[in-house]
Design an enzyme around this catalytic site. Structure first.
Site, PDB file in Angstrom:
ATOM      1  N   THR A  95       0.804  -1.591   0.109  1.00  0.00           N
ATOM      2  CA  THR A  95      -0.514   0.020  -0.367  1.00  0.00           C
ATOM      3  C   THR A  95       1.266   1.687   0.305  1.00  0.00           C
ATOM      4  OG1 THR A  95      -0.042   0.628   2.370  1.00  0.00           O
ATOM      5  CG2 THR A  95      -1.724  -0.973   1.310  1.00  0.00           C
ATOM      6  N   CYS A  96       0.021   2.647  -0.018  1.00  0.00           N
ATOM      7  CA  CYS A  96       0.644   3.847   0.450  1.00  0.00           C
ATOM      8  C   CYS A  96       1.749   4.038   1.476  1.00  0.00           C
ATOM      9  CB  CYS A  96       0.165   4.647  -0.296  1.00  0.00           C
ATOM     10  SG  CYS A  96      -0.798   5.144   1.488  1.00  0.00           S
TER      11      CYS A  96
ATOM     12  N   SER B 221      -3.017   1.054  10.935  1.00  0.00           N
ATOM     13  CA  SER B 221      -2.809   1.769   9.669  1.00  0.00           C
ATOM     14  C   SER B 221      -2.835   3.134  10.443  1.00  0.00           C
ATOM     15  CB  SER B 221      -4.381   2.274   9.476  1.00  0.00           C
ATOM     16  OG  SER B 221      -4.640   0.779   8.649  1.00  0.00           O
TER      17      SER B 221
ATOM     18  N   GLY C  64     -11.005   1.759   6.529  1.00  0.00           N
ATOM     19  CA  GLY C  64     -11.368   0.247   6.529  1.00  0.00           C
ATOM     20  C   GLY C  64     -10.805   0.415   4.523  1.00  0.00           C
ATOM     21  N   GLN C  65     -10.360   0.739   4.023  1.00  0.00           N
ATOM     22  CA  GLN C  65      -9.810   0.244   2.796  1.00  0.00           C
ATOM     23  C   GLN C  65      -7.889  -0.245   3.171  1.00  0.00           C
ATOM     24  OE1 GLN C  65      -7.524   4.027   1.368  1.00  0.00           O
ATOM     25  NE2 GLN C  65      -7.730   3.119  -1.021  1.00  0.00           N
TER      26      GLN C  65
ATOM     27  N   GLY D 298      -5.197  11.074 -12.411  1.00  0.00           N
ATOM     28  CA  GLY D 298      -5.522   9.858 -11.909  1.00  0.00           C
ATOM     29  C   GLY D 298      -6.600   9.155 -12.286  1.00  0.00           C
ATOM     30  N   ALA D 299      -6.725   7.403 -12.558  1.00  0.00           N
ATOM     31  CA  ALA D 299      -8.194   7.074 -12.569  1.00  0.00           C
ATOM     32  C   ALA D 299      -8.108   5.189 -11.995  1.00  0.00           C
ATOM     33  CB  ALA D 299      -8.642   6.909 -14.186  1.00  0.00           C
TER      34      ALA D 299
ATOM     35  N   SER E 297      -7.946   2.879  -8.716  1.00  0.00           N
ATOM     36  CA  SER E 297      -9.015   2.533  -7.087  1.00  0.00           C
ATOM     37  C   SER E 297      -8.710   3.805  -6.152  1.00  0.00           C
ATOM     38  CB  SER E 297      -8.376   1.035  -6.912  1.00  0.00           C
ATOM     39  OG  SER E 297      -6.950   1.279  -5.744  1.00  0.00           O
TER      40      SER E 297
ATOM     41  N   SER F  33      -8.123   6.893  -6.796  1.00  0.00           N
ATOM     42  CA  SER F  33      -8.890   8.130  -8.064  1.00  0.00           C
ATOM     43  C   SER F  33     -10.201   8.069  -7.578  1.00  0.00           C
ATOM     44  CB  SER F  33      -8.797   7.945  -9.254  1.00  0.00           C
ATOM     45  OG  SER F  33      -6.065   8.286  -9.025  1.00  0.00           O
TER      46      SER F  33
END
Length: 464
Positions: A49-50, A109, A115-116, A212-213, A215, A217
């Site tokens: 993840t980020c 987190s 929840g992501q 961006g396009a 998830s 975004s």
């Protein structure tokens, strides 16, 4: 089961290192395959993840597994091992299982309870399944983590506010713009579900550009719409993807070439492209600030850089009338989880871990139980066949023979019921395997039969 996790996150490494260690999807797939091919590793999946990269593996040797994973992680992240290793953490067996459950529950987190992460763990397991790098052990572990993550959000208040890194970032953006009034215009963007923006929505009257396009975004677009944005523009390298995303909230689509002009007409820019290089330069932002002033826009241009690695040149932060908000500014912001919420989650985690251990212990002795029942069934069948042969000349009906057979089988089942149930119950106690071993000795079970049952279970799951 010997589950091992090696990773780094916002708790162990600075954002600058996390940015360098970020994995593209192609690199992630290569890391999965290489770790899977490492000699001590039987199964593997990676949560990327980020703000974290974690390798979960089923290994047959601890030290060899750690060494192999650390070397491959450094190689694929492109960070020298001597720089990366001090920031890595290692958990093994129970601690590894507990760590994954805590991650899926949102306890680990940046925004506690967000929840992501649950979807990100699910995506990690799905990718590993597609690559063929997970089997019975990690599949069961993944199901445990997902089930636990869902349960804590249903039974506790850990995620009551529905917060995520994105919603926290938007709140920070709104706070930066608060001294300047927004345009008094109706909201142009409406969520696909038709939900109206809440009173005092964070982006009410603001114009938003999303770059961006993917998830993230998509989530940003929906969140901006629900936050009351007056106008939303979605820009992406592939314009068709931007059009699909924009259609969900009645927004406008654009290409990456349109970003400089679109920034000049925006109040908030949310960038999360997943590109490997910078997408928004200092010169682009400087020109956008000038265009905003000429258009009579007040307040700063707020840029949320939620990509890893960064989309935006960090030098943008030095420009006047610009507020740059990066992931490093979000750590510890916005959580509404209370001490009671966290305590309630930990109770659930402990209960799920205990139940998981019980299931594993029962599965460990199951081959012995199956072999014992199979041997008993064969003895019954042989004796019934012998009895039928001896009584073949007697005046006994088929119904009578069936009744005799059922009675004999019921007697054997009742005799075996208590020891087989008890051996499963005792499997988790100290020396629990000795009880199964005692059954194998007392009933003279063929070790080859027990081993065949042990091998058959994962093979049947794989076929299923």
């Amino acid at each position: 089961m010997s589950v091992l996790v090696v990773g780094l996150s916002h708790k162990s490494a600075p954002v600058t290192l996390l940015e360098r260690a970020a994995l593209s999807r192609d690199t992630l797939s290569k890391l999965l395959r290489d770790v899977f091919q490492a000699e001590p590793v039987a199964e593997v999946f990676v949560v990327s993840t980020c703000n974290r990269v974690e390798v979960y593996a089923d290994v047959d040797r601890f030290h060899a597994g750690v060494t192999a994973i650390c070397e491959l992680l450094a190689r694929h992240c492109g960070v020298p091992a001597q720089e990366l290793t001090p920031h890595l953490y290692v958990h093994y067996e129970d601690r590894a299982v507990s760590h994954l459950m805590a991650v899926a529950s949102g306890l680990d987190s940046m925004v506690v309870g967000e929840g992501q992460i649950l979807g990100q763990v699910r995506s990690a397991l799905k990718l590993a399944g597609e690559q063929g790098t997970v089997g019975r052990v990690l599949s069961e572990l993944g199901r445990l983590a997902l089930r636990t993550g869902k349960r804590v959000r249903t039974e506790t208040g850990i995620g009551r506010a529905g917060l995520s890194l994105l919603t926290v970032a938007i709140e920070l953006a709104a706070a930066s713009l608060r001294p300047w009034s927004a345009r008094a215009v109706p909201t142009a963007a409406t969520p696909a579900d038709g939900a109206a923006p809440a009173d005092g929505a964070a982006l009410a009257g603001r114009d938003v550009l999303i770059v961006g396009a993917g998830s993230m975004s998509a989530l940003a677009t929906a969140t901006a719409a629900r936050s009351g944005a007056a106008r939303i523009v979605v820009a992406n390298r592939t314009r068709s993807r931007a059009e699909r995303l924009a259609a969900d909230v009645s927004a406008t689509a654009a290409g990456l070439a349109d970003v400089p002009a679109a920034m000049g007409a925006a109040d908030v820019v949310i960038s999360c492209t997943g590109a490997t290089g910078q997408v928004i330069s200092r010169d682009m932002v400087s020109a956008a600030v000038t265009a905003r002033k000429q258009a009579g826009r007040t307040g700063p241009l707020v840029i949320l850089d939620l990509a890893m690695p960064h989309d935006v040149d960090p030098a943008v932060a030095d420009l006047p009338d610009v507020v740059l908000i990066g992931i490093d500014m979000l750590d510890g912001q916005g959580t509404t989880a209370t001490g009671d919420d966290v305590a309630a989650v930990r109770v659930i985690l402990e209960a799920e871990l205990a139940a998981y251990h019980s299931a594993i212990d029962a599965a460990r002795v199951a081959p012995t139980v199956v072999a014992l029942r199979a041997k008993a069934a064969k003895v019954v069948d042989d004796e019934l066949a012998r009895l039928t042969g001896r009584l073949s000349g007697d005046d006994l009906s088929g119904r009578a023979l069936n009744e005799i057979a059922q009675t004999v089988r019921r007697v054997v089942d009742k005799l075996l019921h208590a020891p087989t149930v008890r051996v499963k119950e005792l499997a988790g106690s100290p020396g629990g395997e000795e009880y199964a071993a005692a059954l194998r000795v007392l009933f003279d079970l063929d070790p080859r039969v027990v081993e065949a049952v042990t091998r058959a279970a994962p093979e049947q799951e794989a076929r299923g």
